[in-house]
Design a protein around this motif. Structure first.
Motif, PDB file in Angstrom:
ATOM      1  N   LEU A 245      57.590  50.126 -41.589  1.00 24.07           N
ATOM      2  CA  LEU A 245      56.955  49.315 -42.260  1.00 24.07           C
ATOM      3  C   LEU A 245      56.161  50.301 -43.421  1.00 24.07           C
ATOM      4  N   LEU A 246      55.724  51.321 -43.264  1.00 30.30           N
ATOM      5  CA  LEU A 246      55.308  52.159 -44.267  1.00 30.30           C
ATOM      6  C   LEU A 246      56.329  52.847 -45.215  1.00 30.30           C
ATOM      7  N   ARG A 247      57.687  53.025 -44.614  1.00 25.34           N
ATOM      8  CA  ARG A 247      58.793  53.447 -45.586  1.00 25.34           C
ATOM      9  C   ARG A 247      59.329  52.338 -46.595  1.00 25.34           C
ATOM     10  N   THR A 248      59.219  51.099 -46.002  1.00 26.60           N
ATOM     11  CA  THR A 248      59.688  50.076 -46.843  1.00 26.60           C
ATOM     12  C   THR A 248      58.600  49.553 -47.826  1.00 26.60           C
ATOM     13  N   GLY A 249      57.213  49.844 -47.596  1.00 27.01           N
ATOM     14  CA  GLY A 249      56.270  49.143 -48.454  1.00 27.01           C
ATOM     15  C   GLY A 249      55.803  48.109 -47.996  1.00 27.01           C
ATOM     16  N   MET A 250      56.148  47.517 -46.669  1.00 24.78           N
ATOM     17  CA  MET A 250      55.511  46.432 -46.219  1.00 24.78           C
ATOM     18  C   MET A 250      54.271  46.497 -45.441  1.00 24.78           C
ATOM     19  N   ALA A 251      53.706  47.858 -45.362  1.00 20.13           N
ATOM     20  CA  ALA A 251      52.470  48.175 -44.588  1.00 20.13           C
ATOM     21  C   ALA A 251      51.614  49.230 -45.638  1.00 20.13           C
ATOM     22  N   CYS A 252      50.343  49.086 -45.628  1.00 20.45           N
ATOM     23  CA  CYS A 252      49.816  49.955 -46.392  1.00 20.45           C
ATOM     24  C   CYS A 252      48.711  50.517 -45.360  1.00 20.45           C
ATOM     25  N   ALA A 253      48.923  51.974 -45.340  1.00 28.20           N
ATOM     26  CA  ALA A 253      48.064  52.800 -44.692  1.00 28.20           C
ATOM     27  C   ALA A 253      46.514  52.506 -44.540  1.00 28.20           C
TER      28      ALA A 253
ATOM     29  N   ALA B  68      48.545  60.038 -41.861  1.00 28.83           N
ATOM     30  CA  ALA B  68      48.151  61.164 -42.765  1.00 28.83           C
ATOM     31  C   ALA B  68      49.285  61.324 -43.840  1.00 28.83           C
ATOM     32  N   ALA B  69      50.420  61.705 -43.357  1.00 27.56           N
ATOM     33  CA  ALA B  69      51.429  61.904 -44.208  1.00 27.56           C
ATOM     34  C   ALA B  69      51.549  60.865 -45.258  1.00 27.56           C
ATOM     35  N   HIS B  70      51.137  59.487 -44.858  1.00 28.44           N
ATOM     36  CA  HIS B  70      51.512  58.338 -45.952  1.00 28.44           C
ATOM     37  C   HIS B  70      50.052  58.214 -46.543  1.00 28.44           C
ATOM     38  N   GLY B  71      49.214  59.029 -46.752  1.00 29.56           N
ATOM     39  CA  GLY B  71      48.000  59.208 -47.408  1.00 29.56           C
ATOM     40  C   GLY B  71      46.906  58.334 -46.733  1.00 29.56           C
ATOM     41  N   ALA B  72      46.872  58.125 -45.456  1.00 29.32           N
ATOM     42  CA  ALA B  72      45.651  57.437 -44.938  1.00 29.32           C
ATOM     43  C   ALA B  72      44.298  58.361 -45.201  1.00 29.32           C
ATOM     44  N   GLU B  73      43.236  57.515 -45.375  1.00 31.64           N
ATOM     45  CA  GLU B  73      41.866  58.027 -45.946  1.00 31.64           C
ATOM     46  C   GLU B  73      41.398  58.354 -44.516  1.00 31.64           C
ATOM     47  N   VAL B  74      40.941  59.591 -44.118  1.00 31.65           N
ATOM     48  CA  VAL B  74      40.446  60.091 -42.994  1.00 31.65           C
ATOM     49  C   VAL B  74      38.880  59.752 -43.182  1.00 31.65           C
ATOM     50  N   ASN B  75      38.395  59.732 -44.362  1.00 27.80           N
ATOM     51  CA  ASN B  75      36.863  59.621 -44.680  1.00 27.80           C
ATOM     52  C   ASN B  75      36.423  58.055 -44.907  1.00 27.80           C
TER      53      ASN B  75
ATOM     54  N   ARG C  83      38.134  48.608 -39.701  1.00 23.60           N
ATOM     55  CA  ARG C  83      38.850  49.857 -39.402  1.00 23.60           C
ATOM     56  C   ARG C  83      40.368  49.711 -39.762  1.00 23.60           C
ATOM     57  N   ASP C  84      40.964  50.732 -40.305  1.00 25.96           N
ATOM     58  CA  ASP C  84      42.187  50.844 -40.688  1.00 25.96           C
ATOM     59  C   ASP C  84      43.064  51.334 -39.682  1.00 25.96           C
ATOM     60  N   ALA C  85      44.375  51.319 -39.607  1.00 27.55           N
ATOM     61  CA  ALA C  85      45.109  51.860 -38.765  1.00 27.55           C
ATOM     62  C   ALA C  85      44.823  53.502 -38.285  1.00 27.55           C
ATOM     63  N   LEU C  86      44.596  54.166 -39.121  1.00 25.96           N
ATOM     64  CA  LEU C  86      44.266  55.719 -38.810  1.00 25.96           C
ATOM     65  C   LEU C  86      43.076  55.569 -37.698  1.00 25.96           C
ATOM     66  N   PHE C  87      42.080  54.750 -38.028  1.00 25.11           N
ATOM     67  CA  PHE C  87      41.034  54.809 -37.092  1.00 25.11           C
ATOM     68  C   PHE C  87      41.558  54.043 -35.744  1.00 25.11           C
ATOM     69  N   LEU C  88      42.351  53.154 -35.643  1.00 23.88           N
ATOM     70  CA  LEU C  88      42.731  52.542 -34.378  1.00 23.88           C
ATOM     71  C   LEU C  88      43.701  53.621 -33.557  1.00 23.88           C
ATOM     72  N   CYS C  89      44.291  54.298 -34.437  1.00 22.95           N
ATOM     73  CA  CYS C  89      45.017  55.561 -33.804  1.00 22.95           C
ATOM     74  C   CYS C  89      44.056  56.375 -33.132  1.00 22.95           C
ATOM     75  N   VAL C  90      43.034  56.628 -33.877  1.00 20.63           N
ATOM     76  CA  VAL C  90      41.847  57.715 -33.230  1.00 20.63           C
ATOM     77  C   VAL C  90      41.411  57.021 -31.939  1.00 20.63           C
ATOM     78  N   LEU C  91      41.167  55.716 -32.032  1.00 25.96           N
ATOM     79  CA  LEU C  91      40.454  55.034 -30.977  1.00 25.96           C
ATOM     80  C   LEU C  91      41.565  55.255 -29.607  1.00 25.96           C
ATOM     81  N   GLN C  92      42.695  54.972 -29.788  1.00 29.37           N
ATOM     82  CA  GLN C  92      43.721  55.088 -28.582  1.00 29.37           C
ATOM     83  C   GLN C  92      44.317  56.422 -28.607  1.00 29.37           C
TER      84      GLN C  92
END
Length: 75
Positions: free
Chosen positions: A9-17, A44-51, A25-34
């Motif tokens: 989804l990230l590669r094809t532009g159908m999802a935004c990090a 992180a490689a697709h520019g997700a904002e850690v802050n 909560r974004d996908a990065l936050f959910l990955c931390v939770l899990q």
């Protein structure tokens, strides 16, 4: 698995990090939770904002440092 679908989804532009759910909560936050290391590295490689912060003012990075013993913050 889910990370492979997320990658496609990230590669094809159908999802935004940086997209957030109703709790702010974004996908990065959910990955931390899990504790999902592969997902964290992918986002992180697709520019997700850690802050970025959720509706309670927590960031994925702060949550990882405070509540996750698996050293997720080092990724």
């Amino acid at each position: 698995g889910h990370v492979d679908v997320m990658a496609q989804l990230l590669r094809t532009g159908m999802a935004c990090a940086g997209h957030k759910n109703v709790e702010g909560r974004d996908a990065l936050f959910l990955c931390v939770l899990q504790g999902n290391r592969r997902g964290l590295m992918l986002l992180a490689a697709h520019g997700a904002e850690v802050n970025s912060s959720d509706s309670e003012g927590l960031s994925p990075l702060l949550f990882a440092c405070k509540y996750r013993p698996q050293n997720l913050a080092l990724i």
